[in-house]
Design an enzyme around this catalytic site. Sequence first.
Site, PDB file in Angstrom:
ATOM      1  CG  ASP A  49      26.244 -34.328 -77.822  1.00 43.42           C
ATOM      2  OD1 ASP A  49      26.828 -33.777 -78.631  1.00 43.42           O
ATOM      3  OD2 ASP A  49      25.879 -33.575 -76.576  1.00 43.42           O
ATOM      4  CB  SER A  50      25.941 -33.840 -83.550  1.00 45.00           C
ATOM      5  OG  SER A  50      26.730 -34.788 -83.835  1.00 45.00           O
ATOM      6  CG  ASP A  88      30.212 -35.339 -77.859  1.00 51.57           C
ATOM      7  OD1 ASP A  88      31.416 -35.109 -77.582  1.00 51.57           O
ATOM      8  OD2 ASP A  88      29.342 -34.784 -78.556  1.00 51.57           O
ATOM      9  CE  LYS A 118      33.311 -33.307 -78.680  1.00 54.73           C
ATOM     10  NZ  LYS A 118      32.165 -32.489 -78.094  1.00 54.73           N
ATOM     11  CD  GLU A 120      28.486 -29.561 -75.128  1.00 58.99           C
ATOM     12  OE1 GLU A 120      27.720 -28.393 -74.665  1.00 58.99           O
ATOM     13  OE2 GLU A 120      28.093 -30.094 -76.175  1.00 58.99           O
ATOM     14  CD  GLU A 186      29.829 -26.157 -81.663  1.00 59.35           C
ATOM     15  OE1 GLU A 186      30.409 -27.151 -81.237  1.00 59.35           O
ATOM     16  OE2 GLU A 186      28.757 -26.203 -82.458  1.00 59.35           O
TER      17      GLU A 186
HETATM   18  N1  LIG Z   1      24.008 -31.365 -88.013  1.00 67.94           N
HETATM   19  C1  LIG Z   1      24.720 -30.910 -86.889  1.00 67.94           C
HETATM   20  N2  LIG Z   1      25.726 -30.196 -87.184  1.00 67.94           N
HETATM   21  C2  LIG Z   1      26.396 -29.477 -86.054  1.00 67.94           C
HETATM   22  O1  LIG Z   1      27.330 -28.855 -86.327  1.00 67.94           O
HETATM   23  C3  LIG Z   1      25.743 -29.865 -84.843  1.00 67.94           C
HETATM   24  C4  LIG Z   1      24.548 -30.754 -84.664  1.00 67.94           C
HETATM   25  N3  LIG Z   1      23.938 -31.167 -85.561  1.00 67.94           N
HETATM   26  N4  LIG Z   1      23.928 -31.062 -83.391  1.00 67.94           N
HETATM   27  C5  LIG Z   1      24.758 -30.526 -82.227  1.00 67.94           C
HETATM   28  C6  LIG Z   1      25.500 -29.384 -82.340  1.00 67.94           C
HETATM   29  C7  LIG Z   1      24.683 -28.022 -82.554  1.00 67.94           C
HETATM   30  N5  LIG Z   1      25.232 -27.196 -83.385  1.00 67.94           N
HETATM   31  C8  LIG Z   1      25.088 -26.067 -84.234  1.00 67.94           C
HETATM   32  C9  LIG Z   1      23.507 -26.017 -84.437  1.00 67.94           C
HETATM   33  C10 LIG Z   1      23.318 -24.693 -85.092  1.00 67.94           C
HETATM   34  C11 LIG Z   1      24.462 -23.770 -85.263  1.00 67.94           C
HETATM   35  C12 LIG Z   1      23.917 -22.538 -86.209  1.00 67.94           C
HETATM   36  O2  LIG Z   1      24.749 -21.742 -86.309  1.00 67.94           O
HETATM   37  N6  LIG Z   1      22.649 -22.622 -86.533  1.00 67.94           N
HETATM   38  C13 LIG Z   1      22.184 -21.167 -87.401  1.00 67.94           C
HETATM   39  C14 LIG Z   1      21.764 -20.203 -86.677  1.00 67.94           C
HETATM   40  C15 LIG Z   1      22.130 -19.941 -85.254  1.00 67.94           C
HETATM   41  C16 LIG Z   1      21.739 -18.944 -84.410  1.00 67.94           C
HETATM   42  O3  LIG Z   1      22.249 -17.902 -84.667  1.00 67.94           O
HETATM   43  O4  LIG Z   1      20.953 -19.256 -83.565  1.00 67.94           O
HETATM   44  C17 LIG Z   1      23.123 -20.847 -88.518  1.00 67.94           C
HETATM   45  O5  LIG Z   1      22.834 -19.905 -89.187  1.00 67.94           O
HETATM   46  O6  LIG Z   1      24.327 -21.422 -88.741  1.00 67.94           O
HETATM   47  C18 LIG Z   1      25.552 -23.976 -84.875  1.00 67.94           C
HETATM   48  C19 LIG Z   1      25.937 -25.281 -84.455  1.00 67.94           C
HETATM   49  C20 LIG Z   1      26.662 -27.801 -83.840  1.00 67.94           C
HETATM   50  N7  LIG Z   1      26.259 -29.317 -83.694  1.00 67.94           N
HETATM   51  C1  LIG Z   2      30.094 -30.892 -83.478  1.00 68.27           C
HETATM   52  C2  LIG Z   2      31.023 -31.681 -82.535  1.00 68.27           C
HETATM   53  C3  LIG Z   2      32.227 -31.248 -82.108  1.00 68.27           C
HETATM   54  C4  LIG Z   2      30.234 -32.422 -81.536  1.00 68.27           C
HETATM   55  O1  LIG Z   2      30.446 -32.255 -80.464  1.00 68.27           O
HETATM   56  C5  LIG Z   2      29.287 -33.309 -81.830  1.00 68.27           C
HETATM   57  O2  LIG Z   2      29.173 -33.627 -83.099  1.00 68.27           O
HETATM   58  O3  LIG Z   2      28.211 -33.644 -81.068  1.00 68.27           O
HETATM   59 MG   LIG Z   3      28.782 -32.808 -79.124  1.00 64.15          MG
END
Ligand SMILES: Nc1nc(=O)c2c([nH]1)NC[C@@H]1CN(c3ccc(C(=O)N[C@@H](CCC(=O)O)C(=O)O)cc3)CN21
Ligand SMILES: CC(C)C(=O)C(=O)O
Ligand SMILES: [Mg+2]
Length: 272
Positions: A49-50, A88, A118, A120, A186
Amino acid sequence: MSASTPVHSLTPLSVKTRKGASPLVCLTAYTTPVARLADEACDIVLVGDSVGMVLHGLPSTLGVTMEMMILHGQAVMRGISKALCVVDMPFGSYEESRAQAFRNASRLLAETGAGAVKLEGGVHMKDTIAFLVARGVPVMGHVGLTPQAVNTLGGYKVQGRDSDAARVMAEARAVEEAGAFAVVLEKLPQQLGRDITAALDIPTIGIGAGPDCDGQILVIDDMLGLFADFKPKFVKRYATLADDAAKALAAYADEVRERVFPGPEHSFGERT
Ligand SMILES: Nc1nc(=O)c2c([nH]1)NC[C@@H]1CN(c3ccc(C(=O)N[C@@H](CCC(=O)O)C(=O)O)cc3)CN21
Ligand SMILES: CC(C)C(=O)C(=O)O
Ligand SMILES: [Mg+2]
């Protein structure tokens, strides 16, 4: 095509029994040409769903719909011949009741031909996962940072630090006990990724959960350097496609303005 049940070399059952063997290689994909590339390299292709954030410019995954998941699931399945395709379940399509979850999960499988869904959540989704599995829907779980809960979690933060570790372990155990064939972990401390992987009989697929998981997954646009809005720490860029594309487009713009493109080799003369 879409509603048939193609035989792939990887199935939810074969993934489950791969625990302890070589690491499971997983990537997302959202389109046919990219799915063809992922199918060559991967064991599991996830229609995440990303897609909402990566391809549609949404600010989170909350606005993703069943229609989007079905359309992208169908596109991805056209590019897959050997990997297991997992789709997803979008936010709001499974939380209300077990019946709602089955109605939408069965649509995803029937209308895309994917091999599994999948969703959550752990402890609070245990009954739902068991309900789906008992009715022929293979389920992959997803615990730790669950992006559909970004508003209650207060951001995309690391989960399971210190005293919170036992909670995330319990979520993962609930997913296994419900009958899921694998679980995504995750954004967890690597020690917790290792501990959950050791505690479960089903494979763990990590994204920011350290090197000890049974497999790894990344969003394909992240690892290709194509998605530039943000870069989670867990992302490694293996290519710089956004930079490469920007350079290609600038070169094209220059050549059009200078009348260098199109050249004679791209142009049509008189028929003689
Ligand atoms: N491009 C993309 N990659 C992803 O891994 C992803 C998506 N989109 N969309 C759905 C979710 C959202 N996800 C995420 C989004 C942000 C962070 C993240 O860590 N962002 C920043 C700051 C986070 C914070 O502390 O608020 C970082 O510093 O990495 C992690 C997973 C994982 N998934
Ligand atoms: C990051 C993976 C695990 C996911 O759930 C997504 O791409 O939506
Ligand atoms: Mg997802």
